[in-house]
Scaffold this motif. Structure first.
Motif, PDB file in Angstrom:
ATOM      1  N   ARG A 289     -26.301  47.544  28.601  1.00 50.30           N
ATOM      2  CA  ARG A 289     -26.153  46.194  29.155  1.00 50.30           C
ATOM      3  C   ARG A 289     -26.691  45.111  28.212  1.00 50.30           C
ATOM      4  O   ARG A 289     -26.570  43.924  28.505  1.00 50.30           O
ATOM      5  CB  ARG A 289     -26.904  46.100  30.488  1.00 50.30           C
ATOM      6  CG  ARG A 289     -26.467  47.147  31.519  1.00 50.30           C
ATOM      7  CD  ARG A 289     -27.477  47.223  32.656  1.00 50.30           C
ATOM      8  NE  ARG A 289     -27.233  48.341  33.542  1.00 50.30           N
ATOM      9  CZ  ARG A 289     -26.631  48.268  34.733  1.00 50.30           C
ATOM     10  NH1 ARG A 289     -26.223  47.092  35.182  1.00 50.30           N
ATOM     11  NH2 ARG A 289     -26.458  49.347  35.465  1.00 50.30           N
ATOM     12  N   LEU A 290     -27.317  45.525  27.113  1.00 52.31           N
ATOM     13  CA  LEU A 290     -27.946  44.581  26.185  1.00 52.31           C
ATOM     14  C   LEU A 290     -27.061  44.344  24.962  1.00 52.31           C
ATOM     15  O   LEU A 290     -26.368  45.247  24.497  1.00 52.31           O
ATOM     16  CB  LEU A 290     -29.293  45.129  25.706  1.00 52.31           C
ATOM     17  CG  LEU A 290     -30.400  45.301  26.747  1.00 52.31           C
ATOM     18  CD1 LEU A 290     -31.589  46.001  26.119  1.00 52.31           C
ATOM     19  CD2 LEU A 290     -30.807  43.967  27.339  1.00 52.31           C
ATOM     20  N   ASP A 291     -27.133  43.140  24.398  1.00 51.46           N
ATOM     21  CA  ASP A 291     -26.443  42.854  23.144  1.00 51.46           C
ATOM     22  C   ASP A 291     -27.099  43.597  21.984  1.00 51.46           C
ATOM     23  O   ASP A 291     -26.418  44.091  21.078  1.00 51.46           O
ATOM     24  CB  ASP A 291     -26.454  41.345  22.856  1.00 51.46           C
ATOM     25  CG  ASP A 291     -25.606  40.560  23.849  1.00 51.46           C
ATOM     26  OD1 ASP A 291     -24.651  41.148  24.395  1.00 51.46           O
ATOM     27  OD2 ASP A 291     -25.909  39.378  24.068  1.00 51.46           O
ATOM     28  N   GLN A 292     -28.436  43.690  22.033  1.00 48.54           N
ATOM     29  CA  GLN A 292     -29.189  44.419  21.031  1.00 48.54           C
ATOM     30  C   GLN A 292     -30.043  45.473  21.734  1.00 48.54           C
ATOM     31  O   GLN A 292     -30.905  45.127  22.528  1.00 48.54           O
ATOM     32  CB  GLN A 292     -30.099  43.473  20.233  1.00 48.54           C
ATOM     33  CG  GLN A 292     -29.363  42.432  19.412  1.00 48.54           C
ATOM     34  CD  GLN A 292     -28.608  43.053  18.246  1.00 48.54           C
ATOM     35  OE1 GLN A 292     -29.018  44.078  17.705  1.00 48.54           O
ATOM     36  NE2 GLN A 292     -27.494  42.435  17.871  1.00 48.54           N
ATOM     37  N   PRO A 293     -29.789  46.765  21.476  1.00 47.54           N
ATOM     38  CA  PRO A 293     -30.563  47.800  22.151  1.00 47.54           C
ATOM     39  C   PRO A 293     -32.037  47.746  21.772  1.00 47.54           C
ATOM     40  O   PRO A 293     -32.401  47.257  20.691  1.00 47.54           O
ATOM     41  CB  PRO A 293     -29.912  49.102  21.666  1.00 47.54           C
ATOM     42  CG  PRO A 293     -29.257  48.747  20.374  1.00 47.54           C
ATOM     43  CD  PRO A 293     -28.805  47.333  20.534  1.00 47.54           C
ATOM     44  N   VAL A 294     -32.893  48.228  22.662  1.00 39.80           N
ATOM     45  CA  VAL A 294     -34.332  48.266  22.408  1.00 39.80           C
ATOM     46  C   VAL A 294     -34.799  49.721  22.370  1.00 39.80           C
ATOM     47  O   VAL A 294     -34.224  50.583  23.031  1.00 39.80           O
ATOM     48  CB  VAL A 294     -35.118  47.491  23.491  1.00 39.80           C
ATOM     49  CG1 VAL A 294     -34.747  46.016  23.476  1.00 39.80           C
ATOM     50  CG2 VAL A 294     -34.897  48.088  24.874  1.00 39.80           C
ATOM     51  N   PRO A 295     -35.839  50.014  21.600  1.00 38.67           N
ATOM     52  CA  PRO A 295     -36.367  51.380  21.552  1.00 38.67           C
ATOM     53  C   PRO A 295     -37.255  51.669  22.758  1.00 38.67           C
ATOM     54  O   PRO A 295     -37.792  50.744  23.388  1.00 38.67           O
ATOM     55  CB  PRO A 295     -37.179  51.394  20.256  1.00 38.67           C
ATOM     56  CG  PRO A 295     -37.646  49.983  20.101  1.00 38.67           C
ATOM     57  CD  PRO A 295     -36.536  49.119  20.652  1.00 38.67           C
ATOM     58  N   MET A 296     -37.444  52.936  23.047  1.00 41.80           N
ATOM     59  CA  MET A 296     -38.274  53.338  24.182  1.00 41.80           C
ATOM     60  C   MET A 296     -39.710  52.844  24.043  1.00 41.80           C
ATOM     61  O   MET A 296     -40.383  52.571  25.045  1.00 41.80           O
ATOM     62  CB  MET A 296     -38.258  54.855  24.336  1.00 41.80           C
ATOM     63  CG  MET A 296     -38.981  55.366  25.565  1.00 41.80           C
ATOM     64  SD  MET A 296     -38.177  54.874  27.111  1.00 41.80           S
ATOM     65  CE  MET A 296     -36.953  56.200  27.249  1.00 41.80           C
ATOM     66  N   GLU A 297     -40.202  52.704  22.812  1.00 43.54           N
ATOM     67  CA  GLU A 297     -41.598  52.312  22.629  1.00 43.54           C
ATOM     68  C   GLU A 297     -41.911  50.934  23.205  1.00 43.54           C
ATOM     69  O   GLU A 297     -43.070  50.612  23.443  1.00 43.54           O
ATOM     70  CB  GLU A 297     -41.980  52.370  21.157  1.00 43.54           C
ATOM     71  CG  GLU A 297     -41.212  51.449  20.261  1.00 43.54           C
ATOM     72  CD  GLU A 297     -41.483  51.723  18.789  1.00 43.54           C
ATOM     73  OE1 GLU A 297     -41.457  50.752  18.009  1.00 43.54           O
ATOM     74  OE2 GLU A 297     -41.713  52.885  18.423  1.00 43.54           O
ATOM     75  N   ARG A 298     -40.891  50.123  23.463  1.00 41.61           N
ATOM     76  CA  ARG A 298     -41.123  48.825  24.128  1.00 41.61           C
ATOM     77  C   ARG A 298     -41.797  49.021  25.489  1.00 41.61           C
ATOM     78  O   ARG A 298     -42.525  48.149  25.968  1.00 41.61           O
ATOM     79  CB  ARG A 298     -39.803  48.094  24.344  1.00 41.61           C
ATOM     80  CG  ARG A 298     -39.147  47.537  23.113  1.00 41.61           C
ATOM     81  CD  ARG A 298     -39.768  46.212  22.690  1.00 41.61           C
ATOM     82  NE  ARG A 298     -38.936  45.549  21.693  1.00 41.61           N
ATOM     83  CZ  ARG A 298     -38.149  44.522  21.937  1.00 41.61           C
ATOM     84  NH1 ARG A 298     -38.077  44.009  23.153  1.00 41.61           N
ATOM     85  NH2 ARG A 298     -37.428  43.981  20.977  1.00 41.61           N
TER      86      ARG A 298
END
Length: 275
Positions: free
Chosen positions: A169-178
């Motif tokens: 759903r994001l334009d830029q994926p985020v890593p799990m560490e967030r």
């Protein structure tokens, strides 16, 4: 174990030796009274003893702490690496984590000077030894449940499928560490963990106590230390509960033991209702 659980397993383990500093990945972790050994047993506080986090100071994400037999070795950009020794249980003073007050040990002037220089303001490093006990919120725990300087619970569990759903759903994926989990699992549908009540990993049994309410720390880029709006903004559109935006589950544990990456996860009890 039912047939649909055979592929459910641990893919990542992590600790955060100093509260709000960089993730330290583990292949194997020992479960002790307060959670994983060495997890958030150290914390930065201001001169009044109030806890300090990435919420106000994103540069903390660059502090790397590595536990050793003496205490821990700490490094950060622009700073000389320092060996910090575990303090002797002599003089205690009160520190505050949210609404909890604990009697912690001061790590000394050398550690305080190092962290104050890096942070740019006066602060001190404190340590939680066995004499410093912090009960878990009794609304979600047994009277015997304890935690470290974590926000509220001994463990945070997340799933790769749930992150994949979010990243779609994001334009830029985020890593799990967030999301700063201790345990990451894979093998079931996105947000299946919402329904769990009890699980077993290796020989350790966990109670799934509540969904984790997420804060602005999830918007800190772990590479740059810069805050943004995501993923909190998108999560708020479809993962909002009564008390905030939800991602991951808080756990309490019934016994000590050792768990490893690759260990199977067994669902012992679950609900059919949603979060």
């Amino acid at each position: 174990m039912t047939s649909d659980q055979h592929s459910l397993f641990v893919t990542e383990l992590a600790i955060y030796p100093v509260k709000s500093t960089r993730r330290l990945p583990m292949q194997q972790a020992k479960v002790v009274t307060t959670g994983f050994a060495h997890d958030r047993r150290w914390m930065l506080v201001d001169p009044e003893g109030k806890f300090i986090t990435q919420r106000q100071h994103p540069k903390m994400v660059h502090i790397v702490a590595q536990p050793d037999e003496k205490g821990m070795v700490v490094s950060a950009p622009g700073m000389e690496t320092i060996q910090i020794f575990q303090p002797e249980p002599r003089h205690r003073f009160e520190v505050t984590v949210w609404k909890d007050v604990c009697a912690a040990l001061d790590a000394g002037d050398q550690a305080a000077q190092w962290f104050s220089e890096y942070m740019g303001f006066n602060c001190r490093l404190v340590y939680m030894d066995e004499g410093c006990q912090r009960p878990v919120d009794q609304r979600y725990a047994l009277t015997s449940d304890l935690t470290s300087f974590a926000d509220g619970f001994p463990f945070l569990l997340t799933s790769e499928a749930s992150l994949a759903d979010l990243n779609g759903r994001l334009d830029q994926p985020v890593p799990m560490e967030r999301f700063r989990p201790n345990i990451v699992i894979n093998g079931l549908d996105a947000f299946a963990e919402d329904h769990w009540q009890r699980i077993r990993i290796g020989s350790v049994e966990f109670r799934v106590s509540k969904a984790c309410t997420r804060c602005i720390m999830t918007t800190v880029d772990t590479r740059t230390g810069i805050k943004g709006k995501e993923p909190l903004q998108t999560l708020a559109n479809y993962r909002r509960g009564e008390k905030g935006v939800l991602f991951g589950m808080n756990l309490n544990h019934d016994n000590e033991g050792v768990i490893s990456v690759g260990d199977p996860v067994e669902i012992l009890d679950s609900l059919q209702s949603t979060v």
